[in-house]
Design a protein around this motif. Sequence first.
Motif, mmCIF file in Angstrom:
data_model
loop_
_atom_site.group_PDB
_atom_site.id
_atom_site.type_symbol
_atom_site.label_atom_id
_atom_site.label_comp_id
_atom_site.label_asym_id
_atom_site.label_seq_id
_atom_site.Cartn_x
_atom_site.Cartn_y
_atom_site.Cartn_z
ATOM 1 N N HIS A 1 -10.119 5.501 86.893
ATOM 2 C CA HIS A 1 -9.833 5.803 88.278
ATOM 3 C C HIS A 1 -8.601 4.965 88.646
ATOM 4 C CE1 HIS A 1 -13.726 7.808 88.671
ATOM 5 N NE2 HIS A 1 -14.270 6.767 88.040
ATOM 6 N N SER B 1 -9.632 9.850 88.627
ATOM 7 C CA SER B 1 -9.524 10.204 90.040
ATOM 8 C C SER B 1 -8.404 9.375 90.635
ATOM 9 C CB SER B 1 -10.841 9.958 90.794
ATOM 10 O OG SER B 1 -11.045 8.567 91.015
ATOM 11 N N THR C 1 -14.906 7.176 93.776
ATOM 12 C CA THR C 1 -14.880 7.003 92.319
ATOM 13 C C THR C 1 -16.259 7.174 91.696
ATOM 14 O OG1 THR C 1 -15.094 4.590 92.568
ATOM 15 C CG2 THR C 1 -12.871 5.487 92.403
#
Length: 295
Positions: A97, A121, A292
């Motif tokens: 992430h 992400s 996340t």
Amino acid sequence: MGERTVVANGVRIRVESFGDPADPPLLLVMGNGASMLWWDEGFCRTLAGGGRFVVRYDQRDTGRSVTYPVGRPGYTGADLVDDAAGVLDAYGIPAAHVMGVSGGGGIAQLLALDHPGRVLSLVLMSTTAAVPDDEGRELPPPSEEFGRFVAGARVDWTDEASVVDHLVAYEQVLTGTARPFDEAAARDLVRRDVARARDFPAVQNHDLLADDDGNGDSNGGDGRRRRRGPLSSIAVPTLVVHGTADPLFPVEHGSALADRIPGAGFLPLTGAGHGLHRPDLAVVARAVLAHTGRK
């Protein structure tokens, strides 16, 4: 664990981690001219306590990472993108992430475009689109106060006191006018940042980096033209966080960015200026953990 120096993308980069390496990794990318100290340590520990393995790092010409002669950076913005991937390599992390603030948000966007397999992400805060808008939409410029500050700024980069005063004043402008400014906290952070740096004046190099707009109009650090797809090609979950009183990138930059990335969420921070400030740490940490943790 803790601070150490690694070789990332062929250069020496200072890194620090928090939490359990077995937890989902979260890479934090700070903006231009700012070392990893600008990621509040308590914020990092909160994220680690929420079950994330958090990594922050000094970009080139900041903190304890490699520095270059002022005026001759010897690298481009594309290299900074590859550095982020190199930090993940140094930790043996296949994908993470990624959260970026300001210029770090631009790097995070480009990391997702250049190395899509490395990004799980995105959290993009206080930033704007890193590649041109094909539709040519116009966004508002920085505030008049910000423009006046930049035009009138005078700083002696060889004088630590002058540098500290300049950066504290700059941070006050970035905080905006909707909230009180904590000068004591800002001065403490700036002093620590300046004292810790290997060569603090080298941060000026970030303003000299060659543009890399992703359309083949400039060269990346490897000497080859770098081509990128549009932001609409980013396929990972994305959250855009933006202060409603941001004087550098007015809030319309954040909402437009969220519109260009499919499915992106948008979290406005009422009264917040540019950057991650103490009053917003808790709400942003909760948002990052929730984002996340999506499946």
